[in-house]
Design an enzyme around this catalytic site. Structure first.
Site, mmCIF file in Angstrom:
data_model
loop_
_atom_site.group_PDB
_atom_site.id
_atom_site.type_symbol
_atom_site.label_atom_id
_atom_site.label_comp_id
_atom_site.label_asym_id
_atom_site.label_seq_id
_atom_site.Cartn_x
_atom_site.Cartn_y
_atom_site.Cartn_z
ATOM 1 N N ASP A 33 0.858 -1.197 0.000
ATOM 2 C CA ASP A 33 0.000 0.000 0.000
ATOM 3 C C ASP A 33 0.892 1.244 0.000
ATOM 4 O O ASP A 33 1.865 1.329 0.757
ATOM 5 C CB ASP A 33 -0.892 -0.007 1.255
ATOM 6 N N ASN A 79 -2.048 13.070 -3.486
ATOM 7 C CA ASN A 79 -3.073 13.543 -4.434
ATOM 8 C C ASN A 79 -3.508 14.960 -4.119
ATOM 9 O O ASN A 79 -3.641 15.801 -5.021
ATOM 10 C CB ASN A 79 -4.311 12.639 -4.364
ATOM 11 N N ASP A 123 -1.772 9.696 -10.502
ATOM 12 C CA ASP A 123 -1.800 8.578 -11.463
ATOM 13 C C ASP A 123 -0.386 8.250 -11.953
ATOM 14 O O ASP A 123 -0.001 7.089 -12.059
ATOM 15 C CB ASP A 123 -2.665 8.945 -12.684
ATOM 16 N N GLU A 140 -4.564 2.390 -4.429
ATOM 17 C CA GLU A 140 -3.088 2.430 -4.376
ATOM 18 C C GLU A 140 -2.561 1.170 -3.695
ATOM 19 O O GLU A 140 -1.570 1.184 -2.994
ATOM 20 C CB GLU A 140 -2.568 3.698 -3.664
HETATM 21 P P1 GH3 Z 1 -2.159 5.238 4.279
HETATM 22 O O1 GH3 Z 1 -0.723 5.547 4.456
HETATM 23 O O2 GH3 Z 1 -2.831 4.905 5.538
HETATM 24 O O3 GH3 Z 1 -2.374 4.173 3.230
HETATM 25 O O4 GH3 Z 1 -2.835 6.570 3.768
HETATM 26 P P2 GH3 Z 1 -3.423 6.848 2.330
HETATM 27 O O5 GH3 Z 1 -3.679 8.287 2.197
HETATM 28 O O6 GH3 Z 1 -2.539 6.261 1.301
HETATM 29 O O7 GH3 Z 1 -4.744 6.013 2.398
HETATM 30 P P3 GH3 Z 1 -6.230 6.420 2.088
HETATM 31 O O8 GH3 Z 1 -6.962 5.112 2.014
HETATM 32 O O9 GH3 Z 1 -6.714 7.405 3.076
HETATM 33 O O10 GH3 Z 1 -6.188 7.087 0.654
HETATM 34 C C1 GH3 Z 1 -5.896 6.399 -0.488
HETATM 35 C C2 GH3 Z 1 -5.880 7.414 -1.590
HETATM 36 O O11 GH3 Z 1 -5.500 6.815 -2.821
HETATM 37 C C3 GH3 Z 1 -7.192 8.047 -1.825
HETATM 38 C C4 GH3 Z 1 -7.399 8.065 -3.305
HETATM 39 O O12 GH3 Z 1 -7.635 9.339 -3.781
HETATM 40 C C5 GH3 Z 1 -6.075 7.567 -3.869
HETATM 41 N N1 GH3 Z 1 -6.267 6.761 -5.036
HETATM 42 C C6 GH3 Z 1 -6.828 5.542 -5.128
HETATM 43 N N2 GH3 Z 1 -6.835 5.130 -6.415
HETATM 44 C C7 GH3 Z 1 -6.238 6.101 -7.150
HETATM 45 C C8 GH3 Z 1 -5.951 6.256 -8.551
HETATM 46 O O13 GH3 Z 1 -6.214 5.415 -9.380
HETATM 47 N N3 GH3 Z 1 -5.332 7.397 -8.928
HETATM 48 C C9 GH3 Z 1 -5.019 8.378 -8.037
HETATM 49 N N4 GH3 Z 1 -4.394 9.449 -8.478
HETATM 50 N N5 GH3 Z 1 -5.279 8.229 -6.729
HETATM 51 C C10 GH3 Z 1 -5.890 7.140 -6.293
HETATM 52 MG MG MG Z 2 -2.225 4.153 1.244
HETATM 53 MG MG MG Z 3 -4.967 1.908 0.856
#
Ligand code: GH3
Ligand code: MG
Ligand code: MG
Length: 266
Positions: free
Chosen positions: A141, A149, A158, A184
């Site tokens: 992760d 983002n 992305d 992610e």
């Molecule tokens: P943690 O260290 O606990 O994993 O914190 P985090 O911010 O990585 O975790 P959280 O689950 O709060 O957020 C995941 C983020 O990943 C939110 C979302 O906007 C982003 N994300 C998920 N899929 C994609 C994608 O395909 N593209 C982009 N740019 N961002 C994505």
């Molecule tokens: Mg994360």
């Molecule tokens: Mg996650």
């Protein structure tokens, strides 16, 4: 004497009869041959007469020309159909390949999608069970990715995800499977690998991501884009009782890695 004379007369008479018979036969043969030849000549000159009549020869030639044209058109149509068929088959094959890869590949990163990596895991679990081999899996992760983002925009996010996927992909052994399970989060399946070896491989992957140059990572609170990894090995109990699978175990380990401060392998 009389007997000899008689014999001579019979002989001469016989010779004369034979001569007349042969003559008559020759005459008959000559006459019938001549009749046949005459008939043939007559037929041939009749055909020539008929054909050479004005218009008839022309229409005959015309019919022959038409037949030839039809033959040419049919041949050309046949080859065109064969070419069209080959093209159609090639097109269908291309569509099949595209559909096939769409069904298994994640469009953003170009690695396996969730469906494909889960299928790989299932397949490897069955193999490990069948041959009594080791099997490990890791869930990865990206740390604080929401933060990334928010700071740099979704487009940059992305691009960063693509880069992370590329680094992990390059750091792996060719016998392992790697896919994006969503957002992610990624998974690696390590066939024939025990836990300690999988953890070492994951540590190498983590360091490669940490040391890679990723756009805007200096804006992150920890000044780098990092990953956390949870690793687990398939247990005998999982095989026997189908409880808590290696993926769930790796996910639990990931949670522990996050609690331990992120950017680590557990
Ligand atoms: P943690 O260290 O606990 O994993 O914190 P985090 O911010 O990585 O975790 P959280 O689950 O709060 O957020 C995941 C983020 O990943 C939110 C979302 O906007 C982003 N994300 C998920 N899929 C994609 C994608 O395909 N593209 C982009 N740019 N961002 C994505
Ligand atoms: Mg994360
Ligand atoms: Mg996650």
């Amino acid at each position: 004497m009389i007997k000899t004379l008689m014999m001579k007369r019979v002989f001469y008479s016989l010779m004369i009869v034979l001569f007349i018979g042969a003559l008559a036969r020759s005459a008959y043969f000559y006459t019938s041959l001549k009749t046949n030849v005459d008939a043939l000549n007559a037929t041939s000159s009749m055909i020539q007469d008929v054909l050479s009549q004005r218009g008839l020869l022309d229409s005959f030639t015309h019919v022959i020309n038409n037949l030839f044209s039809i033959l040419m058109i049919e041949t050309a149509t046949f080859f065109a159909s064969v070419v069209a068929l080959i093209f159609l088959l090639w097109f269908i094959f291309r569509l099949y390949l595209i559909e096939h890869s769409n069904a298994l590949i994640d469009p953003l990163t170009g690695i396996y999608n969730r469906r494909a990596i889960m299928l790989s895991l299932d397949h490897e679990k069955t193999r490990a069970e069948r041959f009594n081999h080791k099997l490990s899996a890791a869930v990865i992760d990206v740390d604080f990715f929401k933060n990334y983002n928010d700071l740099n925009g979704h487009k940059a996010g992305d691009k960063a995800l693509k880069k992370v996927a590329k680094i992990v992909d390059k750091s792996m052994r060719r016998t392992d499977f790697f896919g994006r399970i969503g957002g992610e989060e990624f998974m690696i399946v390590f066939p024939e690998t025990k836990l300690s070896d999988a953890q070492k491989l994951c540590e190498r992957i983590r360091l490669n991501v940490l040391n890679a140059d990723i756009d805007f990572e200096e804006n992150m609170p920890q000044k780098a884009l990092t990953i956390s990894i949870g690793v687990a090995e398939m247990q005998d109990s999982e095989i026997k009782h189908h409880n808590s699978d290696v993926f769930d175990q790796a996910d639990k380990q990931l949670y522990i890695a996050k609690l331990a401060g992120r950017n680590c392998v557990r």
